[in-house]
Design a protein around this motif. Structure first.
Motif, PDB file in Angstrom:
ATOM      1  N   GLU A   1      10.187  22.948  12.997  1.00  0.00           N
ATOM      2  CA  GLU A   1       9.869  21.475  12.714  1.00  0.00           C
ATOM      3  C   GLU A   1       8.529  21.647  11.937  1.00  0.00           C
TER       4      GLU A   1
ATOM      5  N   PHE B   1      19.141  22.236  16.773  1.00  0.00           N
ATOM      6  CA  PHE B   1      17.956  22.288  15.934  1.00  0.00           C
ATOM      7  C   PHE B   1      17.086  23.368  16.376  1.00  0.00           C
ATOM      8  N   ASP B   2      16.413  24.151  15.805  1.00  0.00           N
ATOM      9  CA  ASP B   2      15.432  25.085  16.030  1.00  0.00           C
ATOM     10  C   ASP B   2      13.971  24.597  15.777  1.00  0.00           C
ATOM     11  N   THR B   3      13.721  23.875  16.850  1.00  0.00           N
ATOM     12  CA  THR B   3      12.357  23.109  16.848  1.00  0.00           C
ATOM     13  C   THR B   3      11.029  23.918  16.274  1.00  0.00           C
ATOM     14  N   ARG B   4      11.179  25.409  16.320  1.00  0.00           N
ATOM     15  CA  ARG B   4      10.281  26.326  15.834  1.00  0.00           C
ATOM     16  C   ARG B   4       9.853  25.890  14.407  1.00  0.00           C
TER      17      ARG B   4
ATOM     18  N   HIS C   1      20.309  18.245  20.749  1.00  0.00           N
ATOM     19  CA  HIS C   1      19.046  18.997  20.476  1.00  0.00           C
ATOM     20  C   HIS C   1      19.397  20.565  20.250  1.00  0.00           C
TER      21      HIS C   1
ATOM     22  N   LYS D   1      22.092  26.596  13.789  1.00  0.00           N
ATOM     23  CA  LYS D   1      20.896  25.925  14.371  1.00  0.00           C
ATOM     24  C   LYS D   1      20.392  25.504  12.788  1.00  0.00           C
TER      25      LYS D   1
ATOM     26  N   ASP E   1       8.785  14.313  11.481  1.00  0.00           N
ATOM     27  CA  ASP E   1       9.293  15.123  12.451  1.00  0.00           C
ATOM     28  C   ASP E   1      10.793  14.811  12.513  1.00  0.00           C
ATOM     29  N   TRP E   2      11.480  15.390  13.383  1.00  0.00           N
ATOM     30  CA  TRP E   2      12.985  15.431  13.573  1.00  0.00           C
ATOM     31  C   TRP E   2      13.718  14.690  14.467  1.00  0.00           C
ATOM     32  N   ALA E   3      12.585  13.647  15.132  1.00  0.00           N
ATOM     33  CA  ALA E   3      13.260  12.983  16.160  1.00  0.00           C
ATOM     34  C   ALA E   3      14.622  11.990  15.864  1.00  0.00           C
TER      35      ALA E   3
ATOM     36  N   ASP F   1      13.242  30.957  21.901  1.00  0.00           N
ATOM     37  CA  ASP F   1      11.957  30.534  21.947  1.00  0.00           C
ATOM     38  C   ASP F   1      10.698  31.355  21.826  1.00  0.00           C
TER      39      ASP F   1
ATOM     40  N   VAL G   1      17.623  14.037  15.207  1.00  0.00           N
ATOM     41  CA  VAL G   1      18.282  14.463  16.332  1.00  0.00           C
ATOM     42  C   VAL G   1      19.063  13.321  16.767  1.00  0.00           C
TER      43      VAL G   1
END
Lengths: 359, 286, 247
Positions: A342, A337-340, A334, A116, A307-309, A40, A312
């Motif tokens: 995104e 995925f590495d949302t950093r 979730h 990821k 976005d990745w919604a 994170d 996911v």
């Protein structure tokens, strides 16, 4: 005389024991060691010198070499694509970045390789440009999807092809007991085609491409055809890495830069389909111009979501489906995925599209 | 009766010297040859390998991901046997290899007999086989797939082709290399051509045939391994292939051990058969 | 009428002439010994008579009986057949086994018919070869230095055996040998081959009262013809320390 024999014996035992002693001494200890980047923590912005990434992405490779782009890190290109090959390469730790459809990252997690996703991509207009369709073997007697009952179907639970089969069966209200699933990994363009022609299976998911087209040309008269699967998305593309690669701050920075390069390359492909067909399919892959055009048209244009919604959600649905079918445990998608990355991807795409449009 | 020998030949009792123990014998010369082999000496190499493997796994020197420990491999093998997967796949593989072996050996023997026993036969067949020999059978696989598909026929054919070559070569050579002295003997005995072939040529060629069979057995397993890597839905190679996609290194190792055992067992079988059939041979090994 | 008749036989191997016009007759039942130095062509002549010299070129007339046997210097037993099978090799008919066993008994190998050739000594193997040559009742027996590979004691035993066999079965015999003593002991006639031609043809009378002296004299003259010193001779030879065995 006897003393010499004793000396020889002692020397022999010492010699034999030496490698064993070395192994015990040199066994790796868990290393508290070098700086580790938490999952994170913010992504580093600059790429330090001396970083190498092993990447399995032939399309980006072709574009970068054709246009002479440079990367801020060393790239070791590998011709490794597709779920099984990437899984094996990740297991052996010889690949940093892999590309695959939706199932392989889930499969990798289940076989004990945490991964990821750092970028996703879809196809624009997926209904008309599906990733896979169901091909039937000549003489199998399958005219519509309902005829799959009682037939042998190629099944690869670690790949999207497996998901396609399962969702198709579900849409037709068939269960695994109503058909025979032949477990066969699709590790090359011709594996499923050979299985169909050789009578190993009656139906198999095939990607609309040059090989599939030739299969239909050669065997269409004997009853080979392609059946579209019921409407579900199969076109998710993942760029994914091993979780431990992200713990290395230098590599994490390089990955960030790679996502930008990848987005730029794909935006270019979208804007120059004819040139892309020639440079990749004709010159590199050796297809005829006709086949090349066919493949490019079948793939269609790319769609990078803001976005990745949606991604996911799709992966969660895939997790639920495959968990039920393969007996593994469900987990929260979730975690895949590495949302950093995104916002990194979103920015990369908008910058790339602008760059391409300005040419 | 003759008079007993007397005179100079008789040793008088008084002249006999008292017996004394002989002086210490000079030390024997150091032995230069290899010496007597120990009965189970051949176990040392494999034993060391097992030892290092165990130490490496137990100490963590060997990454369990890359090479599972021996005990993990045994446990996996036990699991596979319990599930029945090992037996089913093993039976399929063995059957494939067996069929290919029988086919290849038969073809090899027949063609070698034709080309070995007659000059014309040799002119026709020998050149062709030498040409085929230059092309590795495994490189012919794409063509074989086109002609025979990917089913069992193709797999058995590839194995048979690989087996054919060593059987043909050794048998042909053995038939042509019959000792000239026996040929002369047969001529002086007035043997018919058929009696000559039956009594002199064929038995004399048998050692060469068995040598060919041992090479053939090894080739059969090699070809099987390759053929099962592609487009197979059963067999030990298929089991290994699946294990690759699931990152199950232990299953891969079990599969390899199975292959090795199959090779060893079948080679021993050929050697036992050879000893039985060629019981007339007294060779260095006995 | 002779069993063997040879006229003007020449043989050569690529320019080297080995036989240069040989004339030879052997009467039925006659025992002829062929002696000569190494390279004189003895074996070539025998092989020509046996009909197995396919590689040689030459001319000449050869007449030999249809039923002939050859005994080679090496026993040439097929290693993959037992002794009895070797002894009866090439025979046909219902009583093959009986004939084989009888022949083996004659050469003193009764009871060994189930042995493998490698289990026999050199002398025993050569006896099987003799048995093999006799089972087919040959009219001519060709023997190419048959005892050359055996030790001296065994050789003496084999001389006695061959003599007995030839007296029993009475084939014509051509014995090629380098051993002058063997030739004189066994043969009715000694033929000397020199430089590809018959240089001497000496009959031997085994019944003459003074045969011991005559044998010694014949031996001396044969050795002289062969160009070899006779160790038994009393006569002075090349200067040097003279040694002679006591009488």
């Amino acid at each position: 005389m006897l003393r010499w024999r004793r000396v020889k014996l002692a020397a022999g035992v010492l010699l034999a024991a030496a490698p064993a002693v070395y192994m015990v001494a040199a066994a790796p200890r868990p290393d508290p060691g070098t700086a580790r980047l938490a999952l994170d923590a913010p992504l580093p912005q600059t790429v330090p010198p001396g970083v190498t990434l092993a990447v399995g992405d032939p399309t980006t490779e072709a574009v970068m070499k054709h246009l002479g782009w440079q990367a801020p890190f060393a790239i070791k290109w590998a011709r490794i694509t597709g779920g099984p090959a990437v899984t094996e390469a990740f297991h052996a730790k010889v690949l940093d970045v892999g590309l695959s459809a939706d199932i392989p990252p889930i499969h990798a997690t289940w076989v004990g390789i945490p991964v990821k996703t750092i970028a996703v991509m879809f196809r624009a207009d997926p209904a008309n440009h599906p990733l896979y369709e169901l091909a039937v073997a000549p003489g199998s007697g399958i005219a519509s999807l309902a005829d799959l009952r009682g037939k042998r179907i190629a099944f690869s639970p670690g790949q999207v092809q497996g998901e396609v089969v399962l969702r198709t069966l579900a849409a037709e209200h068939l269960t695994k007991k109503d058909v025979t699933l032949v477990e066969l990994p699709s590790t090359g363009a011709d594996v499923y085609i050979n299985a169909l022609v050789g009578g190993l299976v009656d139906a198999a998911p095939l990607a609309p491409g040059a090989a599939t087209r030739h299969y239909l040309d050669d065997w269409g008269a004997k009853g080979a055809r392609l059946l579209p699967h019921p409407g579900f998305r199969d076109d998710l593309l993942n760029i994914y890495v091993r979780q431990e690669t992200l713990a290395d701050p230098a590599k994490a920075a390089a990955l960030r830069a790679y996502v930008q390069l990848w987005a730029r390359a794909n935006a270019w492909i979208d804007a120059h389909p004819a040139e892309w067909a020639k440079l990749y399919y004709v010159d590199q892959e050796g297809l005829s111009p006709d086949d090349a055009r066919y493949v490019v048209e079948a793939t269609g244009r790319r769609d990078a979501p803001r976005d990745w919604a949606g991604a996911v959600a799709l992966q969660q649905s895939a997790v639920n489906l495959m968990a039920a079918e393969t007996g593994h445990k469900r987990f929260d998608a979730h975690a895949l995925f590495d949302t950093r990355f995104e916002p990194v991807e979103a920015q990369a795409w908008s910058a790339a599209r602008q760059q391409v449009a300005s040419r | 009766m003759n008079a007993p020998l007397t005179g100079a030949f008789e040793i008088a009792a008084t002249a006999r010297p008292a017996w004394t123990p002989p002086p210490a014998s000079p030390p024997a010369r150091p032995r230069l040859g290899l010496g007597r082999p120990a009965p189970l000496g051949w176990l040392l190499g494999p034993g060391l390998l097992l030892f290092y493997w165990s130490v490496g796994s137990a100490s963590g020197f060997i990454d369990a991901r890359i090479l599972p420990s021996p005990w993990a491999t045994v446990a996996t093998a036990a699991d596979l046997i319990r599930e029945g997967r090992l037996q089913t796949n093993l039976a399929v593989s063995a059957l494939r290899a067996g069929e290919g072996f029988v086919l290849g050996v038969s073809a090899g023997l027949v063609v070698a007999l034709i080309s070995g026993l007659s000059l014309t036969g040799g002119y026709v067949f020998d050149g062709l086989v030498q040409m085929k020999r230059a092309i590795p059978t495994l490189a012919l696989i794409p063509l074989v797939i086109l002609w025979f598909g990917i089913g069992e026929v193709m797999k058995v054919t590839v194995i048979a082709l690989t087996v054919f070559i060593p059987v043909y070569l050794q048998t042909h050579n053995a038939l042509r290399a019959i000792d000239l002295r026996y040929v002369e003997l047969a001529e002086t005995l007035g043997l018919s051509r058929w009696a000559f072939i039956r009594s002199v040529v064929l038995p004399g060629a048998l050692p060469g045939v068995f040598l060919g069979l041992r090479f053939a057995v090894m080739s059969a397993w090699l070809a099987l391994v390759v053929v099962e890597q592609l487009n197979a839905a059963s067999g030990v190679g298929y089991m290994i292939n699946l294990a690759r996609t699931y990152a199950q290194t232990d299953v891969i190792v079990v599969g390899l051990v199975v292959y090795a055992l199959l090779g060893l067992v079948s080679d021993s079988a050929v050697r036992v058969a050879e000893t039985r059939v060629l019981s007339w041979r007294r060779s260095l090994a006995s | 009428m002779s069993a063997v008749r040879v006229r003007g036989l020449t043989r050569r191997f690529t320019l080297r002439g080995v036989l240069n016009g040989v004339d030879l007759d052997i009467a039925p039942g006659e025992f002829v010994a062929l002696v000569g130095a190494s390279g004189s062509g003895k074996s070539t002549l025998l092989r020509a008579l046996a009909g197995i010299d396919h590689e040689a070129q030459g001319e000449g007339e050869i007449a030999v009986p249809a039923r002939l046997s050859v005994v080679f210097q090496d026993a040439r037993l097929l290693p993959w057949k037992r002794v009895l099978a070797n002894a009866t090799l090439g025979l046909t008919g219902a009583d093959v086994r009986t004939r084989g066993l009888a022949a083996l008994a004659e050469v003193g190998l009764a009871g060994r018919e189930d042995a493998w050739p490698h289990e026999l000594s050199g002398g025993e193997q050569q006896r099987v070869a003799l048995a093999r040559s006799l089972t087919r009742e040959p009219e001519l027996l060709l023997a190419d230095e048959p005892f050359g590979a055996l030790d001296a004691l065994t050789r003496l035993r084999m001389h006695a055996l061959l003599k007995r066999l030839s007296e029993t079965h009475r084939p014509a015999v051509l014995l090629v040998t380098h051993d002058v003593d063997e030739a004189i002991e066994l043969a009715d006639r000694v033929v000397l081959l020199e430089a590809g031609r018959i240089a001497a043809d000496i009959p031997i009378d085994h019944a003459a009262p003074d045969r011991a002296a005559r044998f010694l004299a014949l031996r001396a003259s044969l050795l002289a013809l062969l160009g070899v010193e006779d160790p038994l001779s009393d006569e002075p030879k090349i200067p040097g320390p003279t040694r002679s065995m006591g009488r």
